[in-house]
Write a protein that holds these residues in place. Structure first.
Motif, PDB file in Angstrom:
ATOM      1  N   GLY A   1    -106.295  35.383  77.707  1.00 38.64           N
ATOM      2  CA  GLY A   1    -107.710  35.177  77.465  1.00 38.64           C
ATOM      3  C   GLY A   1    -108.147  35.712  76.123  1.00 38.64           C
ATOM      4  O   GLY A   1    -107.350  36.269  75.357  1.00 38.64           O
ATOM      5  N   GLN A   2    -109.432  35.529  75.859  1.00 40.11           N
ATOM      6  CA  GLN A   2    -109.993  35.928  74.579  1.00 40.11           C
ATOM      7  C   GLN A   2    -111.030  37.027  74.767  1.00 40.11           C
ATOM      8  O   GLN A   2    -111.555  37.253  75.860  1.00 40.11           O
ATOM      9  CB  GLN A   2    -110.649  34.732  73.892  1.00 40.11           C
ATOM     10  CG  GLN A   2    -109.666  33.625  73.516  1.00 40.11           C
ATOM     11  CD  GLN A   2    -110.319  32.559  72.659  1.00 40.11           C
ATOM     12  OE1 GLN A   2    -110.753  32.820  71.547  1.00 40.11           O
ATOM     13  NE2 GLN A   2    -110.381  31.345  73.180  1.00 40.11           N
ATOM     14  N   ALA A   3    -111.296  37.709  73.669  1.00 39.21           N
ATOM     15  CA  ALA A   3    -112.348  38.724  73.625  1.00 39.21           C
ATOM     16  C   ALA A   3    -113.151  38.499  72.361  1.00 39.21           C
ATOM     17  O   ALA A   3    -112.713  37.807  71.427  1.00 39.21           O
ATOM     18  CB  ALA A   3    -111.749  40.121  73.646  1.00 39.21           C
ATOM     19  N   TYR A   4    -114.323  39.102  72.325  1.00 32.75           N
ATOM     20  CA  TYR A   4    -115.213  38.954  71.173  1.00 32.75           C
ATOM     21  C   TYR A   4    -115.802  40.317  70.849  1.00 32.75           C
ATOM     22  O   TYR A   4    -116.161  41.096  71.745  1.00 32.75           O
ATOM     23  CB  TYR A   4    -116.337  37.965  71.504  1.00 32.75           C
ATOM     24  CG  TYR A   4    -117.452  37.908  70.478  1.00 32.75           C
ATOM     25  CD1 TYR A   4    -117.395  37.030  69.396  1.00 32.75           C
ATOM     26  CD2 TYR A   4    -118.554  38.754  70.581  1.00 32.75           C
ATOM     27  CE1 TYR A   4    -118.409  36.987  68.456  1.00 32.75           C
ATOM     28  CE2 TYR A   4    -119.574  38.717  69.643  1.00 32.75           C
ATOM     29  CZ  TYR A   4    -119.498  37.828  68.578  1.00 32.75           C
ATOM     30  OH  TYR A   4    -120.501  37.805  67.654  1.00 32.75           O
ATOM     31  N   GLY A   5    -115.899  40.619  69.568  1.00 29.71           N
ATOM     32  CA  GLY A   5    -116.507  41.881  69.171  1.00 29.71           C
ATOM     33  C   GLY A   5    -116.690  41.933  67.668  1.00 29.71           C
ATOM     34  O   GLY A   5    -116.404  40.977  66.938  1.00 29.71           O
ATOM     35  N   MET A   6    -117.168  43.085  67.194  1.00 23.80           N
ATOM     36  CA  MET A   6    -117.443  43.296  65.775  1.00 23.80           C
ATOM     37  C   MET A   6    -117.133  44.754  65.436  1.00 23.80           C
ATOM     38  O   MET A   6    -117.126  45.621  66.322  1.00 23.80           O
ATOM     39  CB  MET A   6    -118.927  43.059  65.471  1.00 23.80           C
ATOM     40  CG  MET A   6    -119.489  41.719  65.850  1.00 23.80           C
ATOM     41  SD  MET A   6    -121.303  41.749  65.734  1.00 23.80           S
ATOM     42  CE  MET A   6    -121.544  41.969  63.963  1.00 23.80           C
ATOM     43  N   THR A   7    -116.933  45.004  64.163  1.00 20.47           N
ATOM     44  CA  THR A   7    -116.816  46.389  63.721  1.00 20.47           C
ATOM     45  C   THR A   7    -118.099  47.134  64.057  1.00 20.47           C
ATOM     46  O   THR A   7    -118.077  48.307  64.459  1.00 20.47           O
ATOM     47  CB  THR A   7    -116.564  46.442  62.206  1.00 20.47           C
ATOM     48  OG1 THR A   7    -115.457  45.595  61.872  1.00 20.47           O
ATOM     49  CG2 THR A   7    -116.246  47.861  61.749  1.00 20.47           C
TER      50      THR A   7
END
Length: 579
Positions: free
Chosen positions: A352-358
């Protein structure tokens, strides 16, 4: 409307530093690590590194840099290196002293490293020997003494170089044989929420890279959010089907200096009582060998890795199915087609995938635990404690399946951008973070990333700010105006393409002469390559244009050129297909 997670936020201790949490922190989500399970494994040698050795090396290095370099509260130490088994030791040693870590890409040019040195005011550089020439040049320009450059220990480093610079191992030996010179930094209740731990660079929404100020609490919070989401240390199903189990083995091909590699791939994996195989420099075929050699069960990847995994002919030479249980892809969206290929290749694996930011200290979404396979084209559901809004173009809040900009609130949110009040105000608003990504949220909670609203490109998972490349091109005497946009690329996700308005002299010199125009385009591509790290190069090429389109108010209409660039790429593809 506001979208809420399926689980509440976990309890997060706010009086621990990162090394205190990693070495001694207890939590209901934290499994016990059996003594026989190593923390780190050195890829090339197979050397296993256990807790006692990591504790000792961390203490020794902290004592040495406190004694020899007077590293104290809030001093910044910059790590300019490829992955190394002592990289986390360096992080934790600096944190023990109350200092701050800033990781830099070891492929940076001198100017790029100098910028980060000056922005962070780093007082010590710890460097991979391969990056030493650049480090020396940047340190000289920053008026940092060469004596304040320390080397990671790498086999094959010449005796001459080792005589000129201390190494991490020589410092550790010094620190262990001498009286303890420092008092470990302890935090008061609540102080972890504000005590700075990292200055990790991100392009934010516009302009040159910005130093994201990440506190100890943010990293700890994200590790715990991911752990709770994934049912770590719970018996939610039969052991053989659980995603994370003590003794599983993950690979670290992601760089430690990148927020994904730092938080999820390093600290979360160690929290889970798993072993991490540290790969110094990514090479795809060598990675395949490492998977088999170390019986790696967990892969943390970005889309270019997945492309090769699905399409490279060497894959058929290795029995990867025998080992791989979990594959996570992040840093940029993965196409539906690649998802389906990956599912077919590893029919029994969690994928699966994940999403995020610094700016959110990594993940805000991840594929649901109830689904062994993430939704193809989806980025998962909200992690525990993350609240989301989808804001439409008119400022109204969107409902289910309505597109708009994703805005999130999370326990792991960073403090803002260091020394950049204006950029902080634009992105961090009342506890919420504007992501700059257009999404829609389905009724089942799945988040679908549709497009990038902000100008930042994602090249091989790395952020690239058009303004940075535009500034570089404007330094060339043939360029009058310029606009850089990202264009789709099967392997890298996006690549930069520059629309350039030539000066009158350059136009006169090349008018009607295709060969001279091509030569000038090549010269501009080379100009950027000489000043920027590889993933920022103009792989999409250069196109000459009469004028950059702007709105009546003078705002650059980047979206117009993005559409023009996409059409240009389609024409190029059609022309290549005819050959």
């Amino acid at each position: 409307m506001e979208f809420h997670p399926q689980q509440p936020a976990p309890f997060v201790p706010d009086d621990l530093t990162v090394p205190q949490f990693i070495f001694d922190g207890t939590h209901e989500s934290r499994p016990d690590r059996r003594p026989a399970i190593p923390w780190l494994v050195e890829d090339a040698t197979g050397r296993k590194i256990f807790e006692d050795e990591l504790r000792n090396r961390t203490h020794g290095l902290a004592n040495a840099i406190s004694t020899k370099y007077k590293i104290v509260e809030d001093d910044v130490v910059l790590l300019f290196s490829r992955n190394h088994v002592d990289y986390p030791v360096a992080i934790w040693a600096v944190h023990k002293l109350g200092g701050v870590i800033s990781g830099a890409n070891p492929d940076f040019t001198t100017n790029e490293l100098l910028y980060q040195l000056q922005e962070t005011k780093a007082s010590l550089l710890i460097v991979h020997p391969d990056a030493l020439p650049i480090a020396r040049e940047a340190a000289r320009a920053a008026d940092l003494s060469p004596e304040r450059i320390v080397l990671f220990d790498v086999e094959g480093t010449s005796a001459h170089v080792r005589e000129q610079h201390e190494t991490v191992s020589s410092l550790i030996a010094f620190g262990l044989r001498n009286k303890t010179h420092y008092t470990e930094r302890k935090l008061a209740p609540g102080e972890g929420r504000t005590k700075l731990a990292f200055l990790s660079f991100s392009s934010g929404t516009t302009g040159r890279p910005k130093a994201v100020a990440i506190q100890h609490y943010a990293l700890i919070a994200n590790v715990l959010q991911v752990a709770v989401h994934n049912g770590v240390n719970t018996n939610y199903c039969a052991r053989e089907d659980q995603r994370y189990r003590p003794g599983d083995i993950a690979i670290e091909v992601l760089p430690f200096y990148h927020i994904y590699g730092l938080v999820i791939n390093l600290h979360f994996i160690l929290f889970c009582a798993m072993s991490l195989v540290v790969i110094p420099k990514y090479n795809f075929e060598e990675m395949l060998k490492s998977i088999v050699r170390h019986r790696i069960s967990h892969l943390y990847l970005v889309p270019p890795h997945v492309v090769l995994l699905c399409k490279h002919p060497a894959v058929r030479n290795y029995d990867l199915r025998a080992h791989i249980r979990v594959i996570m892809c992040g840093a940029a969206p993965l196409s539906h087609e690649l998802n389906e290929q990956l599912f077919a290749m590893f029919p029994g694996a969690h994928i699966g995938q994940a999403y995020g930011m610094t700016e959110t200290c990594t993940a805000t979404t991840m594929w649901a635990l109830a689904q062994k396979r993430g939704v193809s084209g989806g980025s998962g559901v909200l992690l525990p404690g993350v609240v989301a809004r989808v804001v439409k173009a008119d400022g109204a809040l969107a409902g289910y399946d309505e597109p708009g900009e994703l805005v999130v609130k999370t326990p792991s949110v960073a403090l803002g951008y260091s020394n950049n009040v204006q950029a902080t105000k634009e992105t961090f608003i009342g506890g919420w973070v504007k992501t700059g990504d257009e999404v829609r949220i389905r009724r089942d909670g799945e988040i679908i990333v549709m497009d990038r609203l902000k100008e930042i490109m994602k090249v091989k998972g790395f952020q690239v700010a058009p303004a940075e490349l535009e500034g570089c091109l404007l330094d060339h005497d043939a360029v009058s105006d310029v606009c850089v946009v990202g264009v789709p690329d099967d392997y890298r996700g996006e690549v930069p393409l520059a629309f350039v308005v030539l000066t009158a002299a350059a136009r006169a010199r090349t008018a009607g002469d295709a060969a001279r125009q091509d030569a000038l385009k090549a010269e501009l591509v080379a100009h950027v390559a000489a000043h920027k790290v590889g993933y920022k190069h103009l792989a999409g090429g250069v196109e000459f244009i009469d004028a950059i389109p702007t709105s009546p108010s003078g705002k650059l209409l980047r979206r117009v050129l993005r559409e023009r660039a996409k059409a240009l790429v389609r024409r190029r593809g059609a022309a290549a297909a005819k050959l």
